[in-house]
Design an enzyme around this catalytic site. Sequence first.
Site, PDB file in Angstrom:
ATOM      1  N   TRP A 227       0.866  -1.176   0.000  1.00  0.00           N
ATOM      2  CA  TRP A 227       0.000   0.000   0.000  1.00  0.00           C
ATOM      3  C   TRP A 227       0.910   1.236   0.000  1.00  0.00           C
ATOM      4  O   TRP A 227       1.895   1.278   0.734  1.00  0.00           O
ATOM      5  CB  TRP A 227      -0.926   0.043   1.230  1.00  0.00           C
ATOM      6  CG  TRP A 227      -1.630   1.357   1.275  1.00  0.00           C
ATOM      7  CD1 TRP A 227      -2.662   1.764   0.483  1.00  0.00           C
ATOM      8  CD2 TRP A 227      -1.294   2.490   2.100  1.00  0.00           C
ATOM      9  NE1 TRP A 227      -2.994   3.075   0.771  1.00  0.00           N
ATOM     10  CE2 TRP A 227      -2.176   3.540   1.745  1.00  0.00           C
ATOM     11  CE3 TRP A 227      -0.330   2.724   3.084  1.00  0.00           C
ATOM     12  CZ2 TRP A 227      -2.125   4.798   2.353  1.00  0.00           C
ATOM     13  CZ3 TRP A 227      -0.277   3.972   3.692  1.00  0.00           C
ATOM     14  CH2 TRP A 227      -1.176   4.994   3.329  1.00  0.00           C
TER      15      TRP A 227
ATOM     16  N   ASP B 186      -7.378  -4.376   9.890  1.00  0.00           N
ATOM     17  CA  ASP B 186      -6.615  -3.128   9.770  1.00  0.00           C
ATOM     18  C   ASP B 186      -7.370  -2.008  10.461  1.00  0.00           C
ATOM     19  O   ASP B 186      -8.147  -1.302   9.837  1.00  0.00           O
ATOM     20  CB  ASP B 186      -6.395  -2.804   8.276  1.00  0.00           C
ATOM     21  CG  ASP B 186      -5.518  -1.568   8.099  1.00  0.00           C
ATOM     22  OD1 ASP B 186      -4.927  -1.107   9.102  1.00  0.00           O
ATOM     23  OD2 ASP B 186      -5.438  -1.059   6.965  1.00  0.00           O
TER      24      ASP B 186
ATOM     25  N   ASP C 168     -11.943   6.998   6.205  1.00  0.00           N
ATOM     26  CA  ASP C 168     -11.182   5.777   6.502  1.00  0.00           C
ATOM     27  C   ASP C 168     -10.597   5.873   7.913  1.00  0.00           C
ATOM     28  O   ASP C 168      -9.388   5.924   8.094  1.00  0.00           O
ATOM     29  CB  ASP C 168     -10.069   5.645   5.441  1.00  0.00           C
ATOM     30  CG  ASP C 168      -9.252   4.384   5.609  1.00  0.00           C
ATOM     31  OD1 ASP C 168      -9.795   3.387   6.121  1.00  0.00           O
ATOM     32  OD2 ASP C 168      -8.069   4.397   5.220  1.00  0.00           O
TER      33      ASP C 168
HETATM   34  C1  RNT Z   1      -3.863   2.740   4.801  1.00  0.00           C
HETATM   35  C2  RNT Z   1      -3.976   1.298   4.502  1.00  0.00           C
HETATM   36  C3  RNT Z   1      -2.868   0.438   5.002  1.00  0.00           C
HETATM   37  C4  RNT Z   1      -2.426   0.784   6.415  1.00  0.00           C
HETATM   38  C5  RNT Z   1      -1.543  -0.257   7.053  1.00  0.00           C
HETATM   39  C6  RNT Z   1      -0.852   0.284   8.257  1.00  0.00           C
HETATM   40  O1  RNT Z   1      -4.990   3.450   4.495  1.00  0.00           O
HETATM   41  O2  RNT Z   1      -5.193   0.802   4.966  1.00  0.00           O
HETATM   42  O3  RNT Z   1      -3.210  -0.882   4.882  1.00  0.00           O
HETATM   43  O4  RNT Z   1      -3.515   0.991   7.251  1.00  0.00           O
HETATM   44  O5  RNT Z   1      -0.698  -0.792   6.148  1.00  0.00           O
HETATM   45 ZN    ZN Z   2      -5.465  -1.310   4.809  1.00  0.00          ZN
END
Ligand code: RNT
Ligand code: ZN
Length: 413
Positions: free
Chosen positions: A179, A320, A288
């Site tokens: 990511w 997550d 989010d």
């Molecule tokens: C961020 C993503 C990602 C992170 C983690 C810490 O918006 O969701 O996955 O939350 O990798």
């Molecule tokens: Zn994530």
Amino acid sequence: MTRYESAQKQYASIGVDTESAMQALSNLKISIHCWQGDDVTGFEGAGDASGGIASTGNYPGKARTPQELMADLDEALRHIPGKHRLNLHASYAITEEPVERNQLEPRHFEAWVRYAKERGMGLDFNPTLFSHPMAADNLTLSHPDEKVRRFWIDHCIACRRIAEYFGKELGTPSLCNIWIPDGYKDVPADRLSPRRRLKESLDEIYSVKLDPNYILDSVESKVFGIGVEAFTVGSHEFYMNYAAQNGVLCLLDNGHFHPTENVADKIPSMLLFADKVALHVTRPMRWDSDHVVSYNDDLKEIAAEIVRCNAMDRVLIGLDFFDASINRVAAWVIGVRNMQKALLAALLTPWEKLRAMQEEGNFTGLLAWEEEMKLCPVGDVWNEFCRRNEVAEGMDWLREVRQYEEKILPERR
Ligand code: RNT
Ligand code: ZN
């Protein structure tokens, strides 16, 4: 008759076998994210998370060292039934001297491998492309500057090798998920060039061929982040096409879509075109926000989709969320147990019967049955599952987490 026996009878009368539901639940491993324990801080001394993500709150007692994080995780695991996986980020390397992210090696994660082995857990992994000076402008793999891209490409390749090492050591493939925070705060003049650069960076990262018995690769899309509201390079369309063309997996984070999109609905479509799909299960509130996963309709729908697609070994379930405003160990316990409860509720549903009604066009019956199922005694089966796995049922776990908190807090002031 115990409550479980009575629930078992009630479910049997509608053709559901509670014993096989519990058996299936035992086989469902959830990838527990290490970063709930310290608000995504990691061990590099970087401080608060950046990259458009944010953990809010200042509840005392946050883990500051590998020892503290491992101890907290152990406390959480004591209250979570079954065996699971642990999901690490590269920023959680355990090194004596600081090691740059593009120089990370498997040996920097030996302590975690030992931890996982001792507990019979598999490990998943994530390169960390945020909370770092080279990502200060929220551009990494799509950066116009070749040197910055190089750094992050090397980091991702290093991380893939570490994931492969995890898979080899632990005998279960490690999901290595990319990511990136890349995007722009305001409307860009060119959306194509950053995406072309991201595509080229990924091509280079995945040109290194590793053993699929040990590593599974995935890419995680997003809509927007704080400070990158106008444009996200790694959008869903971008990654869905990239994944389909290059044989990597898509990871769907249910906080990364527009608020009225139903992420559960995406799962069957993904499964028709890929062998597996990975999830980051979270609870977005207005954005989010990564609230602790709650036993709500969104979660139940995701779990139901996994179960009724008969895709329990094709959907890789990871969590997550990161909430710094409540006891962090409790946050883990609540979130993981909720994911499990949702899966159990799905496993206790007579999908064949409901499917037949849909196919026959009996939508009256379908609605009546779905509503009836909502009041079935899932909780009695859940408590039985906890008892059989020797973890506290009901609220007993919270008392123990409170005791743990009272013990550790004075040391962490
Ligand atoms: C961020 C993503 C990602 C992170 C983690 C810490 O918006 O969701 O996955 O939350 O990798
Ligand atoms: Zn994530």
